[in-house]
Design a protein around this motif. Structure first.
Motif, short mmCIF file in Angstrom:
data_model
loop_
_atom_site.label_atom_id
_atom_site.label_comp_id
_atom_site.label_asym_id
_atom_site.label_seq_id
_atom_site.Cartn_x
_atom_site.Cartn_y
_atom_site.Cartn_z
N GLY A 228 0.86 -1.41 -0.09
CA GLY A 228 0.02 0.10 -0.03
C GLY A 228 0.86 1.24 -0.01
O GLY A 228 0.35 2.31 0.11
N LEU A 229 2.00 1.04 0.00
CA LEU A 229 3.04 2.36 0.04
C LEU A 229 3.33 2.78 -1.37
O LEU A 229 3.64 1.78 -2.15
N ARG A 230 3.58 3.73 -1.36
CA ARG A 230 4.00 4.56 -2.73
C ARG A 230 5.03 5.42 -2.58
O ARG A 230 5.19 6.18 -1.69
N PHE A 231 5.78 5.37 -3.64
CA PHE A 231 7.17 6.19 -3.54
C PHE A 231 7.44 7.22 -4.80
O PHE A 231 7.59 6.73 -5.64
N ARG A 232 7.46 8.71 -4.31
CA ARG A 232 7.54 9.50 -5.35
C ARG A 232 9.24 9.66 -5.24
O ARG A 232 9.64 10.51 -4.16
N GLU A 233 10.06 9.22 -6.09
CA GLU A 233 11.53 9.27 -6.23
C GLU A 233 12.24 10.37 -6.83
O GLU A 233 11.80 10.85 -7.81
N GLN A 234 12.97 11.36 -6.16
CA GLN A 234 13.73 12.31 -6.81
C GLN A 234 14.90 12.03 -6.14
O GLN A 234 15.52 11.01 -5.56
N ILE B 180 27.49 11.56 -3.82
CA ILE B 180 27.01 13.04 -3.78
C ILE B 180 25.37 13.04 -4.24
O ILE B 180 24.65 13.81 -3.58
N ILE B 181 24.74 12.12 -5.20
CA ILE B 181 23.69 12.04 -5.23
C ILE B 181 22.87 11.35 -4.65
O ILE B 181 23.11 9.85 -4.61
N VAL B 182 22.10 11.79 -3.78
CA VAL B 182 21.43 10.93 -2.95
C VAL B 182 19.83 10.98 -3.05
O VAL B 182 19.34 11.66 -3.72
N PRO B 183 19.02 9.92 -2.43
CA PRO B 183 17.80 9.94 -2.65
C PRO B 183 17.02 10.78 -1.96
O PRO B 183 17.31 11.21 -0.79
N LEU B 184 15.92 11.41 -2.59
CA LEU B 184 14.88 12.24 -1.76
C LEU B 184 13.63 11.49 -2.33
O LEU B 184 13.20 11.73 -3.47
N VAL B 185 12.91 10.89 -1.26
CA VAL B 185 11.85 10.28 -1.53
C VAL B 185 10.37 10.68 -0.81
O VAL B 185 10.66 10.68 0.39
N GLN B 186 9.39 10.89 -1.39
CA GLN B 186 8.33 11.16 -0.67
C GLN B 186 7.36 9.87 -0.48
O GLN B 186 7.25 8.97 -1.55
N VAL B 187 7.17 9.32 0.70
CA VAL B 187 6.47 8.17 1.03
C VAL B 187 5.20 8.63 1.30
O VAL B 187 4.73 9.14 2.06
#
Length: 666
Positions: free
Chosen positions: A430-436, A654-661
């Motif tokens: 049921g989780l959704r991940f918006r990945e940046q 250097i490039i790290v995840p930014l994810v809205q759960v």
């Protein structure tokens, strides 16, 4: 003029004035190409946003130099109208010349509200279109359609059937292109005039990348069924397939314009292969890439295709930061897949990967030295660097009255996030991940990078605590106090990751709590004890993610109404020793991937022994914080040893995840 930038850059002639005050309501001076051009001319920029932070930088870096009789070409940028320049401090007004730039002057024939909604990276295509097509004076809707056609290659009047729309959406979402909401509104308005799209969930699939890929994912098994039935028309009934998204059940995946994207979507992990009852009969078909197959041959095939794709898509030296974000996502997939194939296949592909890795390291290093300095002053929405995150969250707290949580998983690289994400998907569908993604600070150490994420400022503004993380709670609280929040409304907790959810729940249960900053340090602990390299990291991170802690933490935050954002202060890489410097106590930081010195002389002495090491300038750092970075994929340890570490400037660090759960809509 060949570029819209020329109109601005012609105003920056060195030695005309020691101080230039610029009204820049549209953020034009913060565009990467403009920043590079201004700096190439010898100018330094300071944004006038936080009065106290500005005064600190102004007095310490420039006023003192003027008092010594030195000349500077300083630019103070005010994100406001020209009339507001008069509100700057009197000493600045007395010393500086005034300039003003805005998009209305550059695009006089186009609707200003439409143009200002664009990212600055879209202005090149718009300027070329304005020159080439001379559109004359256009109103709002005509400007929207002009921009859609010439900037985003979308001609709404030519979209007449599902394959036309799918092709446009695939091109957009595969590239991860951001299109302003007012343009999406117009595009959707035109599409709805065509009855063919009356059942399509246009708001979701046009605006939202994750929803679009979920839409495709749900309909892929339907297409496979049709393929195995010889193209027999299936009934338009979503229920047998358990589709959660409205819209047509049957999509033309086999259309020539669509097929060209499907292979890459599965190879790069944007779509997930699915099991199928008659998979063997499709083994020789083009659809095989989207069928779940755990065989050695299938994984090796995916790895081979991914290497080929990435080899052709390494960003150029003048690329925008978003190009590197997209590349880093595919690079993380490659790292994960490389360590999931058999030893024989790993050995077979290792030389190609090493060649590609060297090319990526060289290109990324050159890009960083050219463009990294300009990233720190970019607008915080969308965030580009870690210190943008608090301002990004503050806008949501203010505008939407939202409760927000920033979960910093210390040391989490993008490839390790993919491990965690896959585990969470299995545990909680049921989780959704918006990945940046965002850029960490260089050097990529915890005290520099993580502290900036909680301070909401570049490290130059916390010189007294740059070697420790002890001030993080105070910096986090101070940021939110500046936004008008009281201490009772702000939560900060660190050292999380093992069985401490009761304490977190208690802190979040305070009726006034609105903002939470949480540090989960389990991955960092795994990394610093790791002896089995990248594969070992994946295994241990997966074991930890399979435990209930992380999914329970996200569930707790979501149940309490928080918008949850997951990020990291830095990633990590597997590195070989290049020798240990014997500088005694002269280094302020003796990391495996970086050494820090208080003077250039000390740093130069160590570099003589390590000529391939890189001297990093004081970009956003205190002037006496001078970093010497270990060579690519190397560490300042004994030459016979290997380690998993951080501190350097690889893509992984250097490039790290930014994810809205989020929770999926039921």
């Amino acid at each position: 003029m060949s570029s819209w930038r020329d109109q601005i850059l012609k105003e920056f002639t060195p030695n005309v004035a020691k101080l230039t005050l610029v009204a820049d309501p549209d953020g034009l001076l913060l565009e990467e190409g403009i920043l590079e051009g201004v700096r190439d001319r010898g100018f330094e920029l300071i944004p006038f946003e936080d009065h106290i932070a500005f005064r600190y930088a102004y007095e310490s870096k420039f006023r003192s130099r003027w008092d010594r009789g030195e000349h500077t070409d300083l630019v103070v940028v005010l994100r406001s109208q020209a009339s507001d320049l008069n509100g700057l401090p009197y000493d600045l007004l007395q010393a500086g010349r005034k300039l003003s730039f805005n998009l209305g002057d550059i695009f006089p024939n186009l609707s200003y509200p439409v143009v200002i909604a664009l990212d600055t990276g879209d202005l090149d295509a718009l300027y070329d279109a304005q020159k080439g097509h001379a559109p004359g004076q256009l109103g709002d809707n005509a400007t929207k359609e002009f921009v859609l056609r010439h900037v985003f290659e979308i001609a709404p009047e030519l979209i007449k059937q599902p394959s036309d729309l799918l092709r446009v959406l695939l091109r957009r979402h595969y590239r991860g292109r951001r299109i302003p909401g007012i343009l999406d509104d117009r595009f959707i308005q035109i599409l709805r005039q065509n009855k063919v799209f009356s059942e399509w969930p246009l708001d979701a699939v046009v605006r939202d990348r994750e929803s679009f890929f979920a839409f495709l994912q749900e309909r892929w098994p339907v297409f496979l069924d049709r393929a195995t039935q010889g193209g027999i028309e299936i009934r338009e009934d979503a229920k047998p397939y358990g589709l959660s998204m409205e819209g047509p059940v049957d999509l033309p995946f086999d259309h020539d314009d669509i097929r060209v994207y499907i292979d890459n979507l599965f190879v790069e992990g944007l779509l997930q292969p699915v099991p199928h009852a008659v998979a063997e009969s499709l083994a020789k078909s083009w659809v095989h890439i989207g069928i779940q197959d755990v065989s050695r041959e299938d994984r090796a095939l995916r790895l081979d295709k991914l290497i080929t794709n990435l080899s052709c898509s390494i960003p150029e030296e003048d690329a925008r930061h978003g190009d590197w974000f997209r590349f880093a996502r595919g690079w993380a997939e490659l790292i994960l897949l490389l360590h999931d194939v058999s030893d024989a296949d790993h050995e077979k592909h290792s030389e190609r990967v090493k060649t590609l890795q060297d090319q990526v390291d060289d290109r990324f290093t050159a890009w960083l030295f050219k463009r990294y300095a300009g990233l720190m002053n970019l607008p915080p929405a969308p965030p580009v660097m870690l210190h943008h995150l608090p301002r990004f969250l503050a806008r949501q707290v203010e505008a939407d009255k939202a409760k927000v949580a920033m979960v910093v998983v210390d040391g989490l690289a993008l490839d390790q996030w993919l491990v965690i994400r896959d585990s969470l998907k299995n545990k909680q569908p049921g989780l959704r991940f918006r990945e940046q993604a965002v850029f960490a600070w260089v050097p990529t150490t915890t005290s520099v990078s993580r502290q900036s994420a909680f301070a909401g400022k570049a490290p130059i503004y916390f010189p007294n605590s740059i070697a420790t993380t002890d001030k993080e709670p105070a910096l986090w609280s101070q940021f939110w106090a500046d936004q008008g929040l009281s201490q009772r409304e702000v939560v900060y907790m660190k050292g999380l990751g093992d069985g401490d959810l009761e304490n977190v729940a208690e802190a979040l249960s305070h009726p006034q709590a609105r903002v939470a900053g949480l540090v989960v340090d389990k991955v960092d602990k795994i990394m610093h004890g790791m002896e089995m390299g990248t594969a070992g990291m994946h295994n241990q991170v997966r074991q930890w993610a399979d435990q209930p802690y992380l999914s329970s933490l996200f569930g707790l935050l979501l149940d309490k109404g928080y918008r949850v954002y997951v990020t990291s202060d830095h990633g990590n890489i597997e590195a070989k020793g290049c020798g240990r410097p014997t500088e005694g106590a002269v280094a302020d930081l003796r990391g495996e991937r970086v050494r820090v010195y208080s003077s250039a002389t000390l740093r130069d002495q160590v570099k003589e022994r390590f000529p391939e090491a890189l001297e990093w300038g004081a970009v956003g750092l205190p002037e006496d914080y001078l970093a010497l970075l270990a060579p690519a994929r190397r560490a300042f340890i004994n030459e016979k040893n290997c380690t998993v570490g951080h501190g350097g400037i690889s893509v992984e660090e250097i490039i790290v995840p930014l994810v809205q759960v989020e929770k999926r809509d039921e």
